[in-house]
Design an enzyme around this catalytic site. Structure first.
Site, PDB file in Angstrom:
ATOM      1  N   HIS A 255       0.838  -1.186   0.000  1.00 25.78           N
ATOM      2  CA  HIS A 255       0.000   0.000   0.000  1.00 25.78           C
ATOM      3  C   HIS A 255       0.878   1.243   0.000  1.00 25.78           C
ATOM      4  O   HIS A 255       2.056   1.195   0.366  1.00 25.78           O
ATOM      5  CB  HIS A 255      -0.933  -0.012   1.206  1.00 25.78           C
ATOM      6  CG  HIS A 255      -2.029  -1.022   1.087  1.00 25.78           C
ATOM      7  ND1 HIS A 255      -3.059  -1.109   1.994  1.00 25.78           N
ATOM      8  CD2 HIS A 255      -2.269  -1.991   0.170  1.00 25.78           C
ATOM      9  CE1 HIS A 255      -3.880  -2.077   1.635  1.00 25.78           C
ATOM     10  NE2 HIS A 255      -3.414  -2.636   0.538  1.00 25.78           N
TER      11      HIS A 255
ATOM     12  N   GLU B   6       0.934   3.798   1.946  1.00 23.37           N
ATOM     13  CA  GLU B   6       1.460   4.111   3.272  1.00 23.37           C
ATOM     14  C   GLU B   6       2.660   3.229   3.601  1.00 23.37           C
ATOM     15  O   GLU B   6       3.661   3.697   4.149  1.00 23.37           O
ATOM     16  CB  GLU B   6       0.402   3.877   4.362  1.00 23.37           C
ATOM     17  CG  GLU B   6      -0.921   4.562   4.149  1.00 23.37           C
ATOM     18  CD  GLU B   6      -1.957   3.668   3.478  1.00 23.37           C
ATOM     19  OE1 GLU B   6      -3.092   3.629   3.963  1.00 23.37           O
ATOM     20  OE2 GLU B   6      -1.629   3.024   2.468  1.00 23.37           O
TER      21      GLU B   6
ATOM     22  N   CYS C 116      -6.178   1.007   5.643  1.00 26.53           N
ATOM     23  CA  CYS C 116      -6.806  -0.260   6.017  1.00 26.53           C
ATOM     24  C   CYS C 116      -6.304  -0.620   7.421  1.00 26.53           C
ATOM     25  O   CYS C 116      -5.401   0.034   7.956  1.00 26.53           O
ATOM     26  CB  CYS C 116      -6.439  -1.353   5.007  1.00 26.53           C
ATOM     27  SG  CYS C 116      -4.700  -1.851   5.047  1.00 26.53           S
TER      28      CYS C 116
ATOM     29  N   CYS D  63      -2.467  -1.357   7.543  1.00 26.55           N
ATOM     30  CA  CYS D  63      -1.652  -0.141   7.479  1.00 26.55           C
ATOM     31  C   CYS D  63      -1.792   0.676   8.758  1.00 26.55           C
ATOM     32  O   CYS D  63      -0.828   1.293   9.211  1.00 26.55           O
ATOM     33  CB  CYS D  63      -2.029   0.694   6.258  1.00 26.55           C
ATOM     34  SG  CYS D  63      -1.432  -0.001   4.702  1.00 26.55           S
TER      35      CYS D  63
END
Length: 154
Positions: free
Chosen positions: A76, A78, A104, A107
């Site tokens: 992701h 992040e 999410c 994360c």
């Protein structure tokens, strides 16, 4: 006299621009990690560097899906921003993360553990995935990390 854009606006615009660099066929997400109004790392969603590009290998379908119907191969945005910063010895304590899609739950745990103190997001991960709630946002707020919609800052 011209009104100068806020740093929040500058960093979210950069995160939005970074999202367009993603090779993901399903969703493009960008992230900017800052500290004291300085950019310390950037990221966008995609597979680890040097592995493959989903839009080139699977242009119609995107990469294979995991059991939760998420990309099985990509990091992701992040994660990419945080991993790059940590790999290069940056101290993330007290930093702020700007991301185009709310974190999410996975994360969120990484964000919490890395010392980031504030997250601003543009769109809802729950809405994108059809989930009943933004569990990543709820997790961060529950444990003292300010995680808010960028639209609330405007």
């Amino acid at each position: 006299m011209n009104k100068k854009p806020s740093f929040d606006s500058i960093f979210m615009n950069l995160a939005t621009d970074l999202a367009s660099r993603s090779h993901c066929v399903k969703a493009q997400v960008g992230a900017v990690l800052t500290k004291d109004t300085r950019i310390i790392s950037i990221g966008y969603n995609g597979p680890p560097a040097g592995t493959h590009n989903c839009d080139e290998e699977w242009p119609e379908t995107g990469c294979p899906r995991d059991s939760k119907n998420s990309c099985s191969l990509a990091l992701h945005a992040e994660e990419n921003a945080i991993l790059y910063a940590v790999k290069n010895g940056m101290n993330l304590s007290g930093s702020t993360l700007y991301v185009t899609l709310s974190p999410c739950i996975s994360c969120a745990r990484i964000i919490y553990s890395s010392g980031i103190k504030k997250v601003l997001f543009k769109a809802s991960y729950a809405e994108y995935k059809g989930l009943p709630s933004d569990e990543g946002v709820d997790f961060l707020n529950k444990f003292g990390i300010e995680c808010i919609s960028y639209n609330m800052v405007l």
